[in-house]
Design an enzyme around this catalytic site. Sequence first.
Site, mmCIF file in Angstrom:
data_model
loop_
_atom_site.group_PDB
_atom_site.id
_atom_site.type_symbol
_atom_site.label_atom_id
_atom_site.label_comp_id
_atom_site.label_asym_id
_atom_site.label_seq_id
_atom_site.Cartn_x
_atom_site.Cartn_y
_atom_site.Cartn_z
ATOM 1 C CD GLU A 1 105.292 33.500 41.651
ATOM 2 O OE1 GLU A 1 104.196 33.594 41.076
ATOM 3 O OE2 GLU A 1 106.036 32.518 41.547
ATOM 4 C CB SER B 1 106.546 27.045 32.451
ATOM 5 O OG SER B 1 106.090 26.596 33.710
ATOM 6 C CB CYS C 1 104.258 32.437 24.674
ATOM 7 S SG CYS C 1 102.997 33.604 24.194
ATOM 8 C CD GLU D 1 109.052 28.609 26.729
ATOM 9 O OE1 GLU D 1 108.772 28.128 27.839
ATOM 10 O OE2 GLU D 1 108.269 29.303 26.068
HETATM 11 P P1 NAD Z 1 105.326 29.748 35.336
HETATM 12 O O1 NAD Z 1 104.761 28.445 34.895
HETATM 13 O O2 NAD Z 1 106.526 29.736 36.193
HETATM 14 O O3 NAD Z 1 104.209 30.570 36.162
HETATM 15 C C1 NAD Z 1 102.937 30.835 35.603
HETATM 16 C C2 NAD Z 1 101.914 30.937 36.724
HETATM 17 O O4 NAD Z 1 101.773 29.667 37.352
HETATM 18 C C3 NAD Z 1 102.332 31.901 37.830
HETATM 19 O O5 NAD Z 1 101.188 32.574 38.291
HETATM 20 C C4 NAD Z 1 102.919 30.980 38.902
HETATM 21 O O6 NAD Z 1 102.752 31.495 40.203
HETATM 22 C C5 NAD Z 1 102.132 29.706 38.717
HETATM 23 N N1 NAD Z 1 102.920 28.497 38.927
HETATM 24 C C6 NAD Z 1 104.244 28.321 38.768
HETATM 25 N N2 NAD Z 1 104.589 27.039 39.008
HETATM 26 C C7 NAD Z 1 103.451 26.396 39.322
HETATM 27 C C8 NAD Z 1 103.148 25.043 39.661
HETATM 28 N N3 NAD Z 1 104.082 24.113 39.732
HETATM 29 N N4 NAD Z 1 101.859 24.714 39.922
HETATM 30 C C9 NAD Z 1 100.906 25.651 39.849
HETATM 31 N N5 NAD Z 1 101.131 26.945 39.519
HETATM 32 C C10 NAD Z 1 102.386 27.307 39.256
HETATM 33 O O7 NAD Z 1 105.543 30.623 34.020
HETATM 34 P P2 NAD Z 1 106.286 32.033 33.907
HETATM 35 O O8 NAD Z 1 107.748 31.806 34.034
HETATM 36 O O9 NAD Z 1 105.638 33.028 34.779
HETATM 37 O O10 NAD Z 1 105.919 32.441 32.404
HETATM 38 C C11 NAD Z 1 106.653 32.050 31.295
HETATM 39 C C12 NAD Z 1 106.067 30.835 30.622
HETATM 40 O O11 NAD Z 1 104.730 31.084 30.211
HETATM 41 C C13 NAD Z 1 106.816 30.453 29.363
HETATM 42 O O12 NAD Z 1 106.919 29.050 29.306
HETATM 43 C C14 NAD Z 1 105.920 30.969 28.245
HETATM 44 O O13 NAD Z 1 106.071 30.296 27.013
HETATM 45 C C15 NAD Z 1 104.565 30.717 28.833
HETATM 46 N N6 NAD Z 1 103.570 31.562 28.196
HETATM 47 C C16 NAD Z 1 102.728 30.975 27.324
HETATM 48 C C17 NAD Z 1 101.783 31.734 26.654
HETATM 49 C C18 NAD Z 1 100.861 31.108 25.671
HETATM 50 O O14 NAD Z 1 99.948 31.771 25.259
HETATM 51 N N7 NAD Z 1 101.052 29.873 25.271
HETATM 52 C C19 NAD Z 1 101.698 33.110 26.913
HETATM 53 C C20 NAD Z 1 102.580 33.685 27.836
HETATM 54 C C21 NAD Z 1 103.510 32.888 28.472
#
Ligand code: NAD
Length: 488
Positions: free
Chosen positions: A184, A234, A289, A389
């Site tokens: 979002e 995350s 990441c 992280e």
């Molecule tokens: P986030 O977990 O806040 O959000 C990711 C997605 O999940 C979004 O679409 C969000 O709307 C949804 N979301 C958020 N909380 C949720 C919940 N409780 N239940 C269900 N859905 C939920 O992550 P972010 O802040 O957008 O992205 C950064 C994170 O992503 C970092 O931890 C990073 O390391 C990780 N990441 C990992 C990789 C990988 O390949 N391992 C790649 C890119 C990012």
Amino acid sequence: MTETSAGPRKLGNWIGGSWKEAAVGTGQAEVRNPATGEVLAVVPMSGRAEVEDAAAAALLAFRDWRKVPVPARARLLFRYRELLHGCRMELAAILTAENGKCLEEALGEVQRGIECVEFAAGAPTLMMGSQLPDIAGGIESGMYRYPLGVVAGITPFNFPMMVPCWMFPLAVACGNAFLLKPSEKTPLLSCRLAELFAEAGFPPGVLNVVNGSKEAVDALLEHPAIAAVSFVGSQPAAAAVHARAAAAGKRIQALAGAKNHSIVLADADLKAAASQIAAAAFGSAGQRCMACSVVAVQESAAEAFMPLLQDAAEALIVGDGARPGTPIGPLIDCGSRDRALKLLELAIRDGAALLMDGRRGEWNSDEAAFLGPTIVVEVTPDMAIWQEELFAPILCVLTVPDLKAGIALANRSRYANGACLFTDSAAAVREFREEMDAGMLGVNLGVPAPMAFFPFSGAKSSFYGDLHANGRDGVEFYTRKKMVTARY
Ligand code: NAD
């Protein structure tokens, strides 16, 4: 996507090949340019009704799409690839505006996304099965691949182009219909990807975009028509989504957070290592990441290495990534900055020291969250700054007597996404490859970037599931197999 003369764009949901407004009364959130605070768009916080509509459109599209010959699907992907390439500057500009990373990085990310489409366009080869003409006298056996049905993807803010492209091009190449729920915080790029997808000639409903956050994810996880879920985000969200999807009988791959270590041995080219590590730690404001967040320097090299690292970090300019020559943009929002700074302050309270302090007041405001390269020394593994992280341009430095101790330190982390080694020794490289828990290893480079044709192989708390994203793992994830054993 609708445009109003009176204010920011009002996003809808891309369902069945056109924009649909979310139901009356649906909540909404602002999408801001993290460098300027400008409101770029208003995004709906879709819920069950919108997911229901999108899943129905996807299910309808799947009935015909799965029968489209694989080479014909591949030809559409070739066309999509050309469109994306032609629009790469526009896509990079959207990316910089909504995410904050600098234009050069954004262009690089667009290219990584395009490579995923190129890989998926190999569908005729990727979808092949295998046969054995004689499993018994006069009896043959063959394996055939089929799509799963409707597949959902949930993506993070930090790679608005690359991460969705890990998912939907390959999923649709395999004959599935797709429902994408982008972050979002950065939904604009996904919206544009969907429009270009339609322009390439894909039938309506093969790709749908539902905007929103947790409520939309909950609805996806509960929807019986959704056969599989690809999640990137995350660690806590990945663990929760994995558990819920698995409990609902869905196929699930959930890629999560990281705490990537780099080990610098005394025999490495220290200047090159410092420059690579600075770029890996501070590029994209540390919001990758695969960012380097801890460097373990061999004790005998520390005195020579630290000034080189500081020089490399000081050369990096912080500011609006849309300005040429500004490699370090802002963090995505002030909440992310404040969370990271809290862990930094805790570490200082507990004995860590700052070699370089990026908390420069003039960059920060309530509207934009900048943090300059920050180097923390005297860090110990019992500190939260080492364990958690940070997702910010903060690099922890520790010293280790040798490679074994560096590997042991990195392997104490609950995360195992990536790790890098800087050395001139082949034996050290071999030991590193054999003993490191992390799934993405780099040698004499800062970021072992995921590529479309190989699996993104995070492990431990960095990955939940069995089949990784990309490469042959991706094909396995998005297909099911049938075995046919025949006597004629
Ligand atoms: P986030 O977990 O806040 O959000 C990711 C997605 O999940 C979004 O679409 C969000 O709307 C949804 N979301 C958020 N909380 C949720 C919940 N409780 N239940 C269900 N859905 C939920 O992550 P972010 O802040 O957008 O992205 C950064 C994170 O992503 C970092 O931890 C990073 O390391 C990780 N990441 C990992 C990789 C990988 O390949 N391992 C790649 C890119 C990012």
